[in-house]
Design a protein around this motif. Structure first.
Motif, PDB file in Angstrom:
ATOM      1  N   ASP A 193       0.830  -1.292  -0.166  1.00 36.50           N
ATOM      2  CA  ASP A 193      -0.007   0.034   0.071  1.00 36.50           C
ATOM      3  C   ASP A 193       0.887   1.258   0.088  1.00 36.50           C
ATOM      4  N   ILE A 194       2.045   1.098  -0.319  1.00 37.59           N
ATOM      5  CA  ILE A 194       2.853   2.422  -0.195  1.00 37.59           C
ATOM      6  C   ILE A 194       3.513   2.983  -1.469  1.00 37.59           C
ATOM      7  N   ASP A 195       3.975   4.168  -1.770  1.00 36.82           N
ATOM      8  CA  ASP A 195       4.525   4.661  -2.839  1.00 36.82           C
ATOM      9  C   ASP A 195       5.976   4.441  -2.952  1.00 36.82           C
ATOM     10  N   ILE A 196       6.374   4.527  -1.879  1.00 36.21           N
ATOM     11  CA  ILE A 196       7.886   4.609  -1.757  1.00 36.21           C
ATOM     12  C   ILE A 196       8.354   3.646  -0.593  1.00 36.21           C
ATOM     13  N   LEU A 197       9.397   2.722  -0.600  1.00 36.75           N
ATOM     14  CA  LEU A 197       9.926   2.017   0.035  1.00 36.75           C
ATOM     15  C   LEU A 197      11.438   2.326   0.407  1.00 36.75           C
ATOM     16  N   TYR A 198      11.778   3.010   1.520  1.00 30.00           N
ATOM     17  CA  TYR A 198      12.839   3.654   1.933  1.00 30.00           C
ATOM     18  C   TYR A 198      13.567   2.694   2.888  1.00 30.00           C
ATOM     19  N   MET A 199      14.696   1.856   2.167  1.00 33.25           N
ATOM     20  CA  MET A 199      15.412   0.896   2.834  1.00 33.25           C
ATOM     21  C   MET A 199      16.758   1.563   3.792  1.00 33.25           C
ATOM     22  N   THR A 200      16.805   0.835   4.965  1.00 29.44           N
ATOM     23  CA  THR A 200      18.397   1.579   5.440  1.00 29.44           C
ATOM     24  C   THR A 200      19.039   0.268   6.164  1.00 29.44           C
ATOM     25  N   ARG A 201      20.245   0.457   6.265  1.00 23.43           N
ATOM     26  CA  ARG A 201      20.884  -0.602   6.753  1.00 23.43           C
ATOM     27  C   ARG A 201      20.880  -0.421   8.516  1.00 23.43           C
ATOM     28  N   ILE A 202      21.407  -1.450   9.116  1.00 26.51           N
ATOM     29  CA  ILE A 202      21.269  -1.165  10.780  1.00 26.51           C
ATOM     30  C   ILE A 202      22.693  -0.715  10.841  1.00 26.51           C
ATOM     31  N   GLN A 203      22.584   0.490  11.559  1.00 25.25           N
ATOM     32  CA  GLN A 203      23.899   1.194  11.817  1.00 25.25           C
ATOM     33  C   GLN A 203      24.761   0.776  12.836  1.00 25.25           C
ATOM     34  N   ARG A 204      25.502  -0.222  12.497  1.00 29.32           N
ATOM     35  CA  ARG A 204      26.312  -0.977  13.425  1.00 29.32           C
ATOM     36  C   ARG A 204      27.214   0.030  14.309  1.00 29.32           C
ATOM     37  N   GLU A 205      27.934   0.939  13.660  1.00 33.35           N
ATOM     38  CA  GLU A 205      28.696   1.925  14.447  1.00 33.35           C
ATOM     39  C   GLU A 205      28.080   2.797  15.602  1.00 33.35           C
ATOM     40  N   ARG A 206      26.720   2.589  15.561  1.00 35.46           N
ATOM     41  CA  ARG A 206      26.081   3.518  16.611  1.00 35.46           C
ATOM     42  C   ARG A 206      25.537   2.721  17.871  1.00 35.46           C
ATOM     43  N   PHE A 207      25.991   1.384  17.766  1.00 36.89           N
ATOM     44  CA  PHE A 207      25.533   0.620  18.963  1.00 36.89           C
ATOM     45  C   PHE A 207      26.470   0.523  20.156  1.00 36.89           C
ATOM     46  N   ASP A 208      26.092   0.760  21.307  1.00 34.78           N
ATOM     47  CA  ASP A 208      26.925   0.621  22.463  1.00 34.78           C
ATOM     48  C   ASP A 208      27.319  -0.713  22.598  1.00 34.78           C
ATOM     49  N   ASP A 209      26.312  -1.699  22.565  1.00 33.83           N
ATOM     50  CA  ASP A 209      26.466  -3.195  22.596  1.00 33.83           C
ATOM     51  C   ASP A 209      26.328  -3.880  21.405  1.00 33.83           C
ATOM     52  N   ILE A 210      27.808  -4.594  21.007  1.00 39.19           N
ATOM     53  CA  ILE A 210      27.831  -5.120  19.647  1.00 39.19           C
ATOM     54  C   ILE A 210      26.996  -6.426  19.535  1.00 39.19           C
ATOM     55  N   LEU A 211      26.893  -6.957  20.707  1.00 39.11           N
ATOM     56  CA  LEU A 211      25.845  -8.038  20.749  1.00 39.11           C
ATOM     57  C   LEU A 211      24.591  -7.856  20.322  1.00 39.11           C
ATOM     58  N   GLU A 212      23.917  -6.709  21.029  1.00 38.77           N
ATOM     59  CA  GLU A 212      22.656  -6.101  20.337  1.00 38.77           C
ATOM     60  C   GLU A 212      22.716  -6.018  18.797  1.00 38.77           C
ATOM     61  N   TYR A 213      23.813  -5.278  18.411  1.00 44.06           N
ATOM     62  CA  TYR A 213      23.751  -5.432  16.791  1.00 44.06           C
ATOM     63  C   TYR A 213      23.751  -6.947  16.023  1.00 44.06           C
ATOM     64  N   GLU A 214      24.389  -7.769  16.682  1.00 38.34           N
ATOM     65  CA  GLU A 214      24.550  -9.022  16.110  1.00 38.34           C
ATOM     66  C   GLU A 214      23.027  -9.820  16.361  1.00 38.34           C
ATOM     67  N   LYS A 215      22.235  -9.280  17.199  1.00 39.10           N
ATOM     68  CA  LYS A 215      21.113  -9.823  17.303  1.00 39.10           C
ATOM     69  C   LYS A 215      20.100  -9.208  16.175  1.00 39.10           C
ATOM     70  N   LEU A 216      20.314  -8.145  15.764  1.00 36.13           N
ATOM     71  CA  LEU A 216      19.340  -7.346  15.029  1.00 36.13           C
ATOM     72  C   LEU A 216      19.741  -7.345  13.586  1.00 36.13           C
ATOM     73  N   LYS A 217      20.950  -7.492  13.294  1.00 37.70           N
ATOM     74  CA  LYS A 217      21.531  -7.791  11.820  1.00 37.70           C
ATOM     75  C   LYS A 217      20.485  -8.640  10.965  1.00 37.70           C
ATOM     76  N   GLY A 218      20.517  -8.313   9.770  1.00 40.10           N
ATOM     77  CA  GLY A 218      19.746  -9.516   8.975  1.00 40.10           C
ATOM     78  C   GLY A 218      18.062  -9.195   9.213  1.00 40.10           C
ATOM     79  N   SER A 219      17.717  -8.364  10.075  1.00 37.30           N
ATOM     80  CA  SER A 219      16.376  -8.230  10.178  1.00 37.30           C
ATOM     81  C   SER A 219      15.241  -8.120   9.215  1.00 37.30           C
ATOM     82  N   TYR A 220      16.165  -7.502   8.068  1.00 37.79           N
ATOM     83  CA  TYR A 220      15.148  -7.293   6.949  1.00 37.79           C
ATOM     84  C   TYR A 220      16.246  -7.502   5.735  1.00 37.79           C
ATOM     85  N   ILE A 221      15.276  -8.386   4.714  1.00 35.78           N
ATOM     86  CA  ILE A 221      15.978  -8.587   3.458  1.00 35.78           C
ATOM     87  C   ILE A 221      15.024  -8.638   2.411  1.00 35.78           C
ATOM     88  N   LEU A 222      15.105  -7.348   1.513  1.00 31.57           N
ATOM     89  CA  LEU A 222      14.029  -7.304   0.596  1.00 31.57           C
ATOM     90  C   LEU A 222      14.367  -8.298  -0.420  1.00 31.57           C
TER      91      LEU A 222
END
Ligand code: NCD
Length: 305
Positions: free
Chosen positions: A218-247
């Protein structure tokens, strides 16, 4: 209007000013050769304290195409920052050598601080997770070129909505145009930050989803972004969330024929390579528009209307 003006956040610009940058950017994209003398005799400094491919190279090629020259650094460990120099002192030095400064920095507010100390215009090329106004101009030119308008759009934004400065700036700016609706797709942990929710999204029409499949049709634009690894304080949290979305192509089968896929890039794995062949994939064209819109912005800062 924009002569000698800094660009720290698009919040400081009116819709009319934003549209004048976009419209001139479209004109430049059609006849770039007409603009080769705009920056003759001028110098741009690109001060990049964070990695970049598109933003720095498009700033530099934009200024070169306007007939100007470019100095700068892409790795601050080669600059006097490594000796302990403050940002304020660097700015008060570089301003003596050049006519315009584009700065990228990991700290939020760095561009704002630079502007306080600078006698020449500063352009924010990304400050931490806060703002990325020239990416937003790039995005708006891409949207205007495709849809002929910046209002009455349904925009799906997917991925790291918490830390992405591209998302932050884009949503804030598009919310200033009439009747835009936002579909925010992210895992719970990466939902929009409180400020974006409170100051922007709460004032417009928006919905939250955690699956692309549930929102894409139902959308006109799909704006995809990467998970911003460098902004995470806890790299384990990043590891858990990376790959959350694959179009994937399969998910694209659910989308409208006229929908476009955008991405500020770089991509990690959130858009599968097979999708690049889809005519709705707009992200590499978007990267090209980034150069034209920066030509337009710097033209207006140097020369005015
Ligand atoms: C973006 C950035 O640096 O914020 N990249 C860009 O400038 N095109 C997006 C990102 O790094 O994810």
């Amino acid at each position: 209007m924009l002569k000698n003006k800094s660009l720290i956040s698009l919040e400081d610009f009116t819709n009319k000013e934003i549209e004048s940058i976009i419209n001139l950017g479209i004109e430049i994209s059609k006849k770039p050769d007409h603009f080769v003398n705009v920056a003759k005799g001028k110098i741009l400094a690109t001060l990049f304290y964070e990695p970049s491919t598109r933003t720095r190279l498009s700033f530099e090629s934009a200024f070169l195409r306007l007939g100007g020259k470019v100095v700068g650094f892409s790795d601050s460990s080669n600059s006097s920052t490594a000796k302990g120099e403050s940002l304020a002192d660097t700015i008060r030095t570089v301003e003596n050598y050049v006519d315009l400064i584009a700065i990228r920095h990991p700290k939020e507010g760095a561009a704002y601080l630079s502007d306080i100390y600078s006698k020449i215009p500063i352009i924010n090329a990304g400050d931490g997770a806060k703002e990325h106004p020239t990416q937003t101009l790039t995005d708006l030119l891409t949207i205007k070129n495709k849809f002929g308008r910046l209002d009455n759009l349904k925009i799906g934004v997917c991925g790291d909505l918490k830390y992405s400065r591209a998302v932050n700036s884009l949503v804030k700016t598009l919310s200033k145009f009439k009747n835009n609706k936002f579909i925010m797709i992210s895992p719970k942990e990466l939902q929009p930050n409180e400020l974006l929710l409170k100051d922007t999204l709460s004032k417009v029409s928006f919905k939250q989803f955690d699956k692309i499949e549930d929102a894409i049709s139902d959308i006109d634009i799909l704006y995809m972004t990467r998970i911003q690894r460098e902004r995470f304080d806890d790299i384990l949290e990043y590891e858990k969330l990376k790959g959350s979305y694959i179009l994937t192509r399969e998910k694209m089968d659910l989308a409208k024929k006229e929908m476009i896929i955008m991405h500020p890039l770089p991509r990690v794995d959130e858009i599968s390579y097979e999708v690049d062949e889809d005519p709705r994939a707009e992200y590499f064209k978007q990267a090209k528009f980034g150069m034209y819109v920066r030509m337009s912005l710097m033209n207006l800062i140097l020369e005015g209307e």
